[in-house]
Write an enzyme that holds these catalytic residues in place. Sequence first.
Site, PDB file in Angstrom:
ATOM      1  N   SER A 149       0.839  -1.194   0.000  1.00 10.62           N
ATOM      2  CA  SER A 149       0.000   0.000   0.000  1.00 10.62           C
ATOM      3  C   SER A 149       0.883   1.257   0.000  1.00 10.62           C
ATOM      4  CB  SER A 149      -0.961  -0.042   1.190  1.00 10.62           C
ATOM      5  OG  SER A 149      -1.904   0.995   1.126  1.00 10.62           O
ATOM      6  N   GLU A 167     -12.004  12.592  -9.852  1.00 11.06           N
ATOM      7  CA  GLU A 167     -11.573  13.873 -10.416  1.00 11.06           C
ATOM      8  C   GLU A 167     -10.112  13.844 -10.865  1.00 11.06           C
ATOM      9  OE1 GLU A 167     -12.512  16.547  -7.175  1.00 11.06           O
ATOM     10  OE2 GLU A 167     -14.387  17.130  -8.155  1.00 11.06           O
ATOM     11  N   HIS A 191      -4.079  -0.286  -4.313  1.00 12.04           N
ATOM     12  CA  HIS A 191      -5.513  -0.553  -4.208  1.00 12.04           C
ATOM     13  C   HIS A 191      -6.163  -0.174  -5.541  1.00 12.04           C
ATOM     14  CE1 HIS A 191      -5.287  -1.145   0.155  1.00 12.04           C
ATOM     15  NE2 HIS A 191      -4.452  -0.109   0.162  1.00 12.04           N
TER      16      HIS A 191
END
Length: 301
Positions: A149, A167, A191
């Site tokens: 991660s 966005e 992820h």
Amino acid sequence: MTVPKGKLIIIGGAVDMGSNISAQENILQPNYIKFFEQGILKRIITESAHHEASKVEVITTASQIPELVSTEYISAFNHLGVNHINILDIRTREDASNPEYLQRIRKADVVMFSGGDQLRLSAIFGGTEFLQILKQRYQKDNFVIAGTSAGAAAAATHMIYRGSSNEALIKGHVQITAGLGFIDSVFVDTHFVQRGRIGRLLYAVASNPGILGIGLGEDAGLLITEGSMMEAIGSGLIILVDGRNMVETNIYDVEIGAPVSIENLKVHVMSIYDKYDLLQHKLLIKKVVKVENGVFIKADK
């Protein structure tokens, strides 16, 4: 270019550790993935200098819940027969200069960065002797650096640290800063599939087409050897975005807050055992020939 003797393993998060919870950004919502004995943590130990007898140091700096994460990693590695597990609970730059900690990473066979906030990693370790020792050992020793991660996102020279998925292709929403610098010429996002982060990687690559974008899904990772040969490990998927043949983009013309257009980015998808050569920009896909007890067995394409 000097070829590193060490190995770098970057993981997309939610790595299955064979326990009730996973050390991931949202640890209260674990993602159960049926991959452990033949999975990523097992591969880290297989690649380490002394296998189950290796000395492993887990760095929990990125996490907001280091005590819980520490317990899970100790339990998971113990389950694999690894008993020399220590936790480096580094929370400040002062902690990073602790002589005891510096000595421990000089003696470790594996250093693993947990998940959390990658900006904490760059801000706390950037410019320190601690990071310098890690880089020297990665270059000169049979040494494994692993990160999941945030630990993976921070591994490269350039790091994506901010930008919402919906966005991401609006100019100014994706933020990039310096990472820990174990590998050059790549962006790493994590992820990736589960959180729909393709836009972040497209934007990052369009802003610098010479840098390969790597999107790591959950329980997916890359084993990087000789600084350039990447092998997919784990049960998840890895997305590569190659911008070297990009024809055009308006990213440098539009105002902040305007949408971005990009023409002709190349996308690859990797799964377990596939390999990608960063120097030759070549993907070697291996096909599944059978599945035994949930383990994928592949052969050359």
